[in-house]
Structures are given as structure tokens and as C-alpha cells.
Scaffold this motif. Structure first.
Motif, PDB file in Angstrom:
ATOM      1  N   THR A  89     114.105 -10.025  28.921  1.00 15.49           N
ATOM      2  CA  THR A  89     114.880 -11.031  28.194  1.00 15.49           C
ATOM      3  C   THR A  89     116.359 -10.896  28.547  1.00 15.49           C
ATOM      4  O   THR A  89     116.830  -9.817  28.907  1.00 15.49           O
ATOM      5  N   MET A  93     116.217 -21.411  20.110  1.00 15.57           N
ATOM      6  CA  MET A  93     115.707 -20.058  20.323  1.00 15.57           C
ATOM      7  C   MET A  93     114.659 -19.977  21.435  1.00 15.57           C
ATOM      8  O   MET A  93     114.595 -18.991  22.143  1.00 15.57           O
ATOM      9  N   ASN A  94     113.819 -20.980  21.567  1.00 12.54           N
ATOM     10  CA  ASN A  94     112.693 -20.914  22.496  1.00 12.54           C
ATOM     11  C   ASN A  94     113.063 -21.442  23.883  1.00 12.54           C
ATOM     12  O   ASN A  94     112.660 -22.516  24.282  1.00 12.54           O
ATOM     13  N   SER A 135     112.483 -25.264  27.482  1.00 11.25           N
ATOM     14  CA  SER A 135     112.843 -25.073  26.068  1.00 11.25           C
ATOM     15  C   SER A 135     111.745 -25.624  25.181  1.00 11.25           C
ATOM     16  O   SER A 135     110.828 -26.253  25.607  1.00 11.25           O
ATOM     17  N   ARG A 146     114.536 -23.720  16.231  1.00  6.96           N
ATOM     18  CA  ARG A 146     113.435 -23.316  17.103  1.00  6.96           C
ATOM     19  C   ARG A 146     113.705 -23.745  18.545  1.00  6.96           C
ATOM     20  O   ARG A 146     113.435 -23.027  19.485  1.00  6.96           O
ATOM     21  N   GLU A 147     114.281 -24.927  18.696  1.00  9.18           N
ATOM     22  CA  GLU A 147     114.598 -25.428  20.037  1.00  9.18           C
ATOM     23  C   GLU A 147     115.697 -24.591  20.690  1.00  9.18           C
ATOM     24  O   GLU A 147     115.660 -24.335  21.892  1.00  9.18           O
ATOM     25  N   THR A 186     113.766 -15.688  27.426  1.00  4.51           N
ATOM     26  CA  THR A 186     112.684 -14.950  28.066  1.00  4.51           C
ATOM     27  C   THR A 186     112.666 -15.268  29.553  1.00  4.51           C
ATOM     28  O   THR A 186     112.745 -16.429  29.940  1.00  4.51           O
ATOM     29  N   GLU A 205     113.097 -20.331  28.024  1.00  4.74           N
ATOM     30  CA  GLU A 205     112.643 -19.352  29.010  1.00  4.74           C
ATOM     31  C   GLU A 205     112.992 -19.831  30.413  1.00  4.74           C
ATOM     32  O   GLU A 205     113.128 -21.023  30.658  1.00  4.74           O
TER      33      GLU A 205
END
Length: 136
Positions: free
Chosen positions: A103, A120-121, A136, A117-118, A11, A123
Motif C-alpha cells: 500500500t 478510500m477505495n 476507484s 468509500r470512493e 492498494t 488501487e
């Protein structure tokens, strides 16, 4: 196989500054001007098609043309309405607010045991076109 290369979204957020606000508002105004001009042109086209239809028989093609013009006009009107709402919303944001700009994708090597999750997240925070943070 213990690892795999995957693409994950990143993002991109921008920190709202007066420079960014002015740029965004200018782009919105330009878009509104284009849409207003297109609405005028569509109105002229619709009148022309209606006049032609009145002089002759109202053919299925003429009806289709009128419907297409009206659909295009509605799209432009929706755009104008949405853009004006975005302008009002942008004016309300405080300086320093973070606005999602879009994005990107990045390639990562995922290994067994990694926290998905780490991965993927992630920005990127941008301020006046310069990257100021990667989170992250």
C-alpha cells in the motif's frame, strides 16, 4: 470548514506475469538460502555455547544465550516454512491474477458531501513495473 486534506491508503496490485513470477520465486529462493545459512550458523553457536556450559557451570547468562539462539532458530524455521508455502501458492496462481504488492498513501481533498468509500477505495494495477490502471 467545508473541506479538509487527508491521507488515504492506495492498494498496489501487480498482474502476475511469467517475468514477475520468476522474479518473486528468485527472491524467495534467495531468502531461503540466507535463512538456511543462518540456521547453520545458529546451530554452530548453540553447540559452542552448550560445550562451554558443559565445561563450566550452567550460568543464567548461558541459559539465556541458549534460549535466544533457539528463539532465533525458530524464527528462521518459521520463515522457511512460510516462504515455502508462499512459493507453492504462487505456483498455483494463473497468469494474469492480481497480487497485492503493498500500500501507498495519497493526499486527497475531502469535501462535505463526498463519498468517503470512493475516496478510500483506490488501487493501482501494475504489469511488469508499468502502471496499467488506476481504479476507484
Amino acid at each position: 470548514m467545508d473541506s479538509i486534506s487527508i491521507k488515504v491508503p492506495v492498494t498496489v496490485k501487480a498482474k502476475l506475469t511469467e517475468k514477475l513470477r520468476a522474479k518473486m520465486l528468485k527472491e524467495m529462493e534467495e531468502g531461503l538460502s540466507r535463512a538456511e545459512l543462518e540456521l547453520q550458523q545458529l546451530g554452530i553457536q548453540e553447540k559452542r555455547v552448550m560445550q562451554e556450559a558443559e565445561q563450566g557451570e550452567l550460568t543464567p547468562q548461558a541459559i539465556q544465550n541458549i534460549n535466544n539462539i533457539r528463539q532465533e532458530r525458530q524464527r528462521r524455521m518459521d520463515y522457511v516454512e512460510e516462504t515455502r508455502a508462499h512459493q507453492e501458492e504462487l505456483q498455483k496462481f494463473a497468469e494474469g491474477a492480481e497480487i497485492v504488492q503493498g500500500t501507498l498513501e495519497r493526499q486527497v481533498e475531502a469535501k462535505v458531501g463526498d463519498d468517503m468509500r470512493e475516496l478510500m477505495n483506490v488501487e493501482i494495477l501494475v504489469e511488469d513495473d508499468k502502471i496499467v490502471a488506476i481504479r476507484s
